[in-house]
Design a protein around this motif. Structure first.
Motif, PDB file in Angstrom:
ATOM      1  N   ASN A 173       0.819  -1.208   0.000  1.00  0.00           N
ATOM      2  CA  ASN A 173       0.000   0.000   0.000  1.00  0.00           C
ATOM      3  C   ASN A 173       0.851   1.254   0.000  1.00  0.00           C
ATOM      4  O   ASN A 173       0.487   2.254  -0.618  1.00  0.00           O
ATOM      5  N   ASP A 174       1.982   1.202   0.702  1.00  0.00           N
ATOM      6  CA  ASP A 174       2.896   2.344   0.732  1.00  0.00           C
ATOM      7  C   ASP A 174       3.458   2.621  -0.660  1.00  0.00           C
ATOM      8  O   ASP A 174       3.553   3.780  -1.090  1.00  0.00           O
TER       9      ASP A 174
ATOM     10  N   LEU B 213       1.163   6.746  -6.717  1.00  0.00           N
ATOM     11  CA  LEU B 213       0.040   7.635  -7.005  1.00  0.00           C
ATOM     12  C   LEU B 213       0.445   9.099  -6.824  1.00  0.00           C
ATOM     13  O   LEU B 213       0.126   9.958  -7.656  1.00  0.00           O
TER      14      LEU B 213
ATOM     15  N   ALA C  19       0.711   4.040  -2.854  1.00  0.00           N
ATOM     16  CA  ALA C  19       0.438   5.430  -2.491  1.00  0.00           C
ATOM     17  C   ALA C  19       1.537   6.344  -3.024  1.00  0.00           C
ATOM     18  O   ALA C  19       1.262   7.435  -3.542  1.00  0.00           O
TER      19      ALA C  19
END
Length: 69
Positions: A3-4, A10, A7
């Motif tokens: 997820n890091d 993104l 993110a």
């Protein structure tokens, strides 16, 4: 951890898109500036040509006046 990374990717993609927009805007401004500079150069050249014609005419009239005197 996944997820890091997602993110971070993104955030980087968003920043990259913003920078591309800024670059495109700067390029547009440069093109407009180049066009304006070209137009101003043409005007300056026209003014120089006109100035030279007036100077030639003034010199011709001075020479004519000197011959008559």
């Amino acid at each position: 951890m996944g997820n890091d990374v997602a993110a971070l990717l993104l955030v980087l993609a968003a920043e990259n898109a913003e920078l591309r927009e800024q670059l495109a805007s700067a390029q547009d401004m440069l093109v407009e500036t180049a066009i304006d500079a070209g137009n101003m150069h043409a005007l300056v050249e026209a003014m120089r040509t006109e100035r030279d014609a007036w100077q030639d005419e003034a010199e011709r009239l001075r020479s004519q006046a000197m011959r008559r005197a």
